[in-house]
Design a protein around this motif. Structure first.
Motif, PDB file in Angstrom:
ATOM      1  N   HIS A 128      -1.312   7.329   3.990  1.00 13.77           N
ATOM      2  CA  HIS A 128      -0.433   7.949   2.993  1.00 13.77           C
ATOM      3  C   HIS A 128      -0.512   7.168   1.679  1.00 13.77           C
ATOM      4  CE1 HIS A 128       2.390  11.137   2.233  1.00 13.77           C
ATOM      5  NE2 HIS A 128       3.170  10.311   1.569  1.00 13.77           N
ATOM      6  N   LEU A 129      -1.739   6.758   1.347  1.00 10.41           N
ATOM      7  CA  LEU A 129      -2.018   5.994   0.135  1.00 10.41           C
ATOM      8  C   LEU A 129      -2.331   6.970  -0.989  1.00 10.41           C
ATOM      9  CD1 LEU A 129      -2.763   3.201  -1.215  1.00 10.41           C
ATOM     10  CD2 LEU A 129      -5.095   3.609  -0.405  1.00 10.41           C
ATOM     11  N   PRO A 130      -1.576   6.939  -2.089  1.00 10.10           N
ATOM     12  CA  PRO A 130      -1.841   7.895  -3.166  1.00 10.10           C
ATOM     13  C   PRO A 130      -3.117   7.562  -3.933  1.00 10.10           C
ATOM     14  CG  PRO A 130      -0.044   6.420  -3.799  1.00 10.10           C
ATOM     15  CD  PRO A 130      -0.397   6.094  -2.379  1.00 10.10           C
ATOM     16  N   PHE A 172     -15.776   3.895   4.150  1.00  7.91           N
ATOM     17  CA  PHE A 172     -14.772   4.387   3.203  1.00  7.91           C
ATOM     18  C   PHE A 172     -13.450   3.637   3.374  1.00  7.91           C
ATOM     19  CE2 PHE A 172     -17.866   7.733   3.902  1.00  7.91           C
ATOM     20  CZ  PHE A 172     -18.266   7.962   2.595  1.00  7.91           C
ATOM     21  N   GLU A 173     -13.029   3.463   4.614  1.00  7.71           N
ATOM     22  CA  GLU A 173     -11.845   2.636   4.856  1.00  7.71           C
ATOM     23  C   GLU A 173     -12.111   1.202   4.399  1.00  7.71           C
ATOM     24  OE1 GLU A 173      -9.355   0.702   8.563  1.00  7.71           O
ATOM     25  OE2 GLU A 173     -10.106   2.750   8.817  1.00  7.71           O
ATOM     26  N   GLN A 174     -13.315   0.716   4.648  1.00  3.35           N
ATOM     27  CA  GLN A 174     -13.648  -0.664   4.274  1.00  3.35           C
ATOM     28  C   GLN A 174     -13.565  -0.864   2.766  1.00  3.35           C
ATOM     29  OE1 GLN A 174     -13.578  -3.522   5.945  1.00  3.35           O
ATOM     30  NE2 GLN A 174     -15.529  -3.345   7.051  1.00  3.35           N
ATOM     31  N   HIS A 175     -14.035   0.118   1.995  1.00  2.00           N
ATOM     32  CA  HIS A 175     -13.961  -0.007   0.535  1.00  2.00           C
ATOM     33  C   HIS A 175     -12.507  -0.104   0.082  1.00  2.00           C
ATOM     34  CE1 HIS A 175     -15.384   0.208  -3.569  1.00  2.00           C
ATOM     35  NE2 HIS A 175     -14.565   1.214  -3.819  1.00  2.00           N
ATOM     36  N   LEU A 176     -11.648   0.712   0.651  1.00  2.00           N
ATOM     37  CA  LEU A 176     -10.227   0.648   0.295  1.00  2.00           C
ATOM     38  C   LEU A 176      -9.633  -0.706   0.682  1.00  2.00           C
ATOM     39  CD1 LEU A 176      -9.095   4.232   1.349  1.00  2.00           C
ATOM     40  CD2 LEU A 176      -9.535   3.397  -0.971  1.00  2.00           C
ATOM     41  N   ARG A 177      -9.988  -1.205   1.846  1.00  2.00           N
ATOM     42  CA  ARG A 177      -9.517  -2.534   2.249  1.00  2.00           C
ATOM     43  C   ARG A 177      -9.965  -3.585   1.231  1.00  2.00           C
ATOM     44  NH1 ARG A 177      -8.631  -3.848   8.059  1.00  2.00           N
ATOM     45  NH2 ARG A 177      -8.305  -1.925   9.232  1.00  2.00           N
ATOM     46  N   GLY A 178     -11.220  -3.509   0.815  1.00  2.00           N
ATOM     47  CA  GLY A 178     -11.756  -4.511  -0.106  1.00  2.00           C
ATOM     48  C   GLY A 178     -11.080  -4.493  -1.459  1.00  2.00           C
ATOM     49  N   ILE A 179     -10.913  -3.301  -2.052  1.00  2.00           N
ATOM     50  CA  ILE A 179     -10.352  -3.237  -3.407  1.00  2.00           C
ATOM     51  C   ILE A 179      -8.861  -3.540  -3.420  1.00  2.00           C
ATOM     52  CG2 ILE A 179     -12.130  -1.633  -4.176  1.00  2.00           C
ATOM     53  CD1 ILE A 179     -10.000   0.602  -4.085  1.00  2.00           C
ATOM     54  N   LEU A 180      -8.195  -3.390  -2.250  1.00  2.00           N
ATOM     55  CA  LEU A 180      -6.764  -3.680  -2.163  1.00  2.00           C
ATOM     56  C   LEU A 180      -6.489  -5.082  -1.627  1.00  2.00           C
ATOM     57  CD1 LEU A 180      -5.545  -0.233  -0.782  1.00  2.00           C
ATOM     58  CD2 LEU A 180      -5.333  -1.096  -3.119  1.00  2.00           C
ATOM     59  N   ILE A 232       0.812  -1.213   0.000  1.00  2.00           N
ATOM     60  CA  ILE A 232       0.000   0.000   0.000  1.00  2.00           C
ATOM     61  C   ILE A 232       0.847   1.266   0.000  1.00  2.00           C
ATOM     62  CG2 ILE A 232      -1.949  -1.163   1.095  1.00  2.00           C
ATOM     63  CD1 ILE A 232      -1.266   0.371   3.655  1.00  2.00           C
ATOM     64  N   ALA A 233       2.133   1.136   0.260  1.00  2.00           N
ATOM     65  CA  ALA A 233       2.991   2.318   0.219  1.00  2.00           C
ATOM     66  C   ALA A 233       3.281   2.751  -1.214  1.00  2.00           C
ATOM     67  CB  ALA A 233       4.296   2.045   0.950  1.00  2.00           C
ATOM     68  N   ASN A 234       3.094   1.840  -2.163  1.00  2.00           N
ATOM     69  CA  ASN A 234       3.468   2.152  -3.539  1.00  2.00           C
ATOM     70  C   ASN A 234       2.357   1.948  -4.563  1.00  2.00           C
ATOM     71  OD1 ASN A 234       6.412   2.765  -3.210  1.00  2.00           O
ATOM     72  ND2 ASN A 234       6.407   0.701  -2.338  1.00  2.00           N
ATOM     73  N   VAL A 235       1.223   1.400  -4.156  1.00  2.00           N
ATOM     74  CA  VAL A 235       0.136   1.160  -5.095  1.00  2.00           C
ATOM     75  C   VAL A 235      -0.547   2.480  -5.458  1.00  2.00           C
ATOM     76  CG1 VAL A 235      -1.607   0.728  -3.308  1.00  2.00           C
ATOM     77  CG2 VAL A 235      -1.905  -0.269  -5.568  1.00  2.00           C
ATOM     78  N   LYS A 242      -4.521   3.664 -17.288  1.00  2.00           N
ATOM     79  CA  LYS A 242      -3.229   3.059 -17.640  1.00  2.00           C
ATOM     80  C   LYS A 242      -2.145   3.403 -16.630  1.00  2.00           C
ATOM     81  CE  LYS A 242      -3.351   2.338 -22.657  1.00  2.00           C
ATOM     82  NZ  LYS A 242      -2.818   2.811 -23.968  1.00  2.00           N
ATOM     83  N   GLU A 243      -2.286   4.543 -15.956  1.00  2.00           N
ATOM     84  CA  GLU A 243      -1.288   4.988 -14.987  1.00  2.00           C
ATOM     85  C   GLU A 243      -1.542   4.431 -13.588  1.00  2.00           C
ATOM     86  OE1 GLU A 243       1.337   6.737 -16.050  1.00  2.00           O
ATOM     87  OE2 GLU A 243       0.439   6.512 -18.041  1.00  2.00           O
TER      88      GLU A 243
END
Length: 381
Positions: free
Chosen positions: A28-30, A286-294, A3-6, A65-66
């Protein structure tokens, strides 16, 4: 997942994108947003905001693509672009296959019927005139609910037809009609899943809509029986697994006067019916959605305290730069939490923010809601 670089791309820069960005900032997730203007709500806290159109194939492909992972804050995005991004190995949540079904109300109902999930009786019509002809020839009976097949949200794209006098303003375009349900309660469940197959649910909520079919406020925990709650959670887990969605899925249900549950519709993203989780649950939606997609371990959904969520809507008769009348008095009320979305202009019924009202029980919360409704208005100056 590192998660530091994704790099996570969000198609949309509205209030949901803004709140996703806030939780990405914790790690600090971009997070990158794509939408038409950096002046939209998510522009204030995006790691990077790209101005473009999430309905435009070229804009979505160039943006995606990025990215390493692409997600959405609204369903009405370019599906063909997501399919291309999936074909070149990008992770897309929700997947394009699920989104094709969810974007179309007819395909949604077909999906539920095919999987023996309870959904109201429905028909599909190619146009307003086809529906009108069917009603006038008595092939389609009243009362009914007309829904546009696509592009509907926040009360748009829904028309209740109780009698022949309601036919003058039927909705244009392809649509479905459903048998009007004798609704006792409108309920919703937020459910989350990750790629490892872990699934968790939040406590069901009970929703109250205004005359424009926009969610006015909700309560949690919903006042339903143990059996109904168990059925809600069972259906929610089944539906997210059938769609193969990672991230969040908000599912709206009808509970009719015969105590029968019906699936109404779903949204594969953070949702208005889950905003209260910021203050009311161990892990916000909102945190849960990020957990799920990652594909991270999903967070604890335990309820910390009873809550209500009030939508802050623009007042009738006002358009322009918003003025939040009475907000200082709202800030004085204990355990009340104001979220303003930062939209530069108000207009009637536009969602300008929300307020979470917490307390020890429903009666305490209802007293606070009554007070807020009297003193707080969004007007313009």
């Amino acid at each position: 997942m590192d998660i530091a670089n994704v790099k996570v791309g969000i198609l949309g820069g509205g209030q949901l994108g803004k709140m996703l960005n806030y939780y990405g900032n914790h790690w600090h997730l971009p997070l990158f947003n794509l939408d038409k203007s950096e002046n939209f709500p998510a522009g204030i806290n995006a790691y990077h905001f790209t101005e473009g159109d999430f309905k435009n194939y070229d804009d979505v492909v160039a943006f995606g693509k990025e990215m390493d992972v692409i997600t959405i804050e609204i369903e009405h995005v370019n599906i063909e672009a997501l399919q291309y991004l999936e074909s070149i190995g990008k992770i897309v949540h929700p997947c394009s296959e699920a989104l094709i079904t969810i974007k179309d109300k007819f395909l949604q109902n077909e999906f539920y019927a095919a999987h023996s999930l309870p959904t109201p009786e429905y028909k599909s019509f190619a146009s307003r005139s086809d529906l009108l002809t069917s009603i006038q020839s008595h092939d389609t009976k009243l009362p009914l609910v007309q829904k546009t097949r696509g592009e509907g949200y926040d009360g748009r794209g829904v028309k209740v037809v109780d009698s022949m006098k309601d036919l003058s303003d039927l909705l244009e375009g392809p649509c479905i009609v459903e048998t009007k349900t004798r609704i006792a309660k409108e309920l919703a469940v937020i459910v989350a899943r990750n790629d490892d197959g872990q699934v968790v649910c939040y406590d069901p909520v009970e929703m109250v809509f205004n005359d424009n079919n926009i969610l006015e406020y909700l309560y949690t925990p919903a006042n339903v029986s143990v059996d109904i709650q168990a059925s809600l959670l069972k259906y929610a887990k089944s539906i997210i697994e059938l769609y193969k969605i990672s991230g969040l899925l908000a599912i709206e249900f009808f509970l009719d006067t015969d105590h029968q549950l019906w699936v109404n519709e779903v949204a594969p993203r953070p949702h208005n019916s889950g905003h209260h989780t910021i203050e009311n649950a161990v892990t916000s939606q909102f945190e849960q959605h990020l957990r799920g997609i990652l594909n991270l371990p999903l967070g604890d959904t335990t309820m910390l305290q009873p809550a209500a969520m009030i939508n802050i809507l623009g007042e009738e008769g006002y358009e322009g730069k918003p003025y939040y009348q009475g907000i200082e008095e709202v800030f004085k009320i204990p355990n009340v939490h104001v979220h303003l979305y930062g939209k530069p202009e108000t207009r009637p019924h536009r969602k300008m923010g929300h307020i979470t009202v917490c307390g020890n029980d429903r009666s305490e919360i209802e007293e606070k809601i009554k007070k807020i409704s009297k003193i707080f208005k969004v007007i313009s100056k």
